[in-house]
Design a protein around this motif. Sequence first.
Motif, short mmCIF file in Angstrom:
data_model
loop_
_atom_site.label_atom_id
_atom_site.label_comp_id
_atom_site.label_asym_id
_atom_site.label_seq_id
_atom_site.Cartn_x
_atom_site.Cartn_y
_atom_site.Cartn_z
N UNK A 1 0.79 -1.13 -0.13
CA UNK A 1 0.14 -0.03 -0.14
C UNK A 1 0.72 1.26 -0.05
N UNK A 2 1.89 1.28 0.83
CA UNK A 2 2.86 2.45 0.87
C UNK A 2 3.35 2.67 -0.66
N UNK A 3 3.71 1.65 -1.40
CA UNK A 3 4.39 1.79 -2.64
C UNK A 3 3.28 2.40 -3.67
N UNK A 4 1.91 1.71 -3.56
CA UNK A 4 0.82 2.33 -4.41
C UNK A 4 0.67 3.72 -3.87
N UNK A 5 0.65 4.13 -2.81
CA UNK A 5 0.45 5.48 -2.24
C UNK A 5 1.66 6.29 -2.97
N UNK A 6 2.75 5.76 -2.90
CA UNK A 6 3.99 6.50 -3.66
C UNK A 6 3.73 6.81 -5.15
N UNK A 7 3.45 5.59 -5.67
CA UNK A 7 3.31 5.91 -7.11
C UNK A 7 2.01 6.93 -7.56
N UNK A 8 1.02 7.04 -6.89
CA UNK A 8 0.11 8.11 -6.79
C UNK A 8 0.57 9.22 -6.48
N UNK A 9 1.02 9.53 -5.39
CA UNK A 9 1.76 10.77 -4.70
C UNK A 9 2.74 11.32 -5.53
N UNK A 10 3.44 10.57 -6.42
CA UNK A 10 4.36 11.21 -7.18
C UNK A 10 3.89 11.96 -8.27
N UNK A 11 2.55 11.33 -8.56
CA UNK A 11 1.88 11.84 -9.98
C UNK A 11 1.25 13.09 -9.57
N UNK A 12 1.10 13.44 -8.31
CA UNK A 12 0.10 14.61 -7.96
C UNK A 12 1.08 15.62 -7.58
N UNK A 13 0.95 16.59 -8.30
CA UNK A 13 1.97 17.94 -7.91
C UNK A 13 1.67 18.45 -6.70
N UNK A 14 3.03 18.91 -5.90
CA UNK A 14 2.98 19.45 -4.92
C UNK A 14 2.43 18.62 -3.54
N UNK A 15 2.47 17.12 -3.70
CA UNK A 15 1.95 16.40 -2.58
C UNK A 15 3.42 15.62 -2.08
#
Length: 399
Positions: free
Chosen positions: A281-295
């Motif tokens: 889950x942490x790795x999936x959150x990382x994937x999503x977080x990297x795609x969202x600018x400024x997060x």
Amino acid sequence: MATVATRQNQRMLVEWLEREEDALVEPMLRGILSTVPELSKGRDPERELRVALESHLPGIRRAFGDSSSKATLPREAETWARQLVHDGISLTAALRSFERGHADAWSTIASTLKESRWGLSPELRADEMEYASARLFDYANTITAQAISAYIDEQAKLERRDESSRVRAVTGLLQGELDPRIAERSIAYRLDAMHIGYTLWDASGTDRADLEALASELRRRIAPWQHINVRSDDGSLNGWMSCETNALNRGLHGLEPPPGVEASFGSLRWGLSGFRLTHREALEAKRVGRAIEGQAVTSYDDVGVLALASRDAELAQAFVEGHLGPLGIDDETSRRLRETLRVYLQERGSPAATAARLRLHRNTVVKRIQRVEELLEAPIDRGSLPLRVALELARVFPR
């Protein structure tokens, strides 16, 4: 330059050291063991310390007999300093032992020089003590620095070996290739507990120290009762913590990672399967977080639906286009309208609550929502799950 009489007295002192080694070693041995009780952790602390202290005697004799001699840490003393690392003795405790040894050595030597058998006049005694003090200080200062260097070097080697062992154990756990009982002993981390996985990574050339500093800050904020982290091949720092249910949210509130550092977290999970799942889950959150600018900080609890919906990029982009149409275009105006609509739906269609969260005037929110409806060519369905998902996906896959 020493006078003939002083040189003679120096030789007398050297000869005394040769004849009565125990007179110097015993007080140092007793003093160090009483001052630094942590040394009792060793296998045979008294014998090991005695060997190290006795190895200094030739060097001390040279220091007194030849003012130009250079001190070198004896092999036995270096071995002792390195063994302290393996015995779990802190560098602070090691320094206390060096300081006490120096103090006891000087006390013994000074007392000896004051004895009448030397037949020294007050002037010669003062000169002799000044010389002995300076030479002993130079010797102790030099070998202490070398001993500290040996300690730090051994500590670094041990940390590298320990980290390599942790990495192998954690990798074996995640891949199901290592007996959990063996892994627990290797990483000193219990698996029959609740776990929160996290990953920290460098988004702009930050060095390792910043990731370690953020991990330490997380430990301070969340106060887990157990914690472990390991370095991955891509340079990120993966970790697990066991803590109270609400500790993560409290700990992440107001967290600001150093510039260039980002963090993602899994959900709270139980047991061995939870250890693996929260990491995924942490790795999936990382994937999503990297795609969202400024997060810079992303929790799987916040982006779980988005993570699942965005696994197939092509289908996700088509979903966004189908539900948002022109509102999905990647320009400043569309991004502003999408964010307003996203918060508007979260606030159950309340312009006032939306304005408060976005720090806007209520009329501004109303006008933006009207513009959204024009672009969508339909009234906004505040209960539409597809619309909500499309808005989240647009943060990751802007057109």
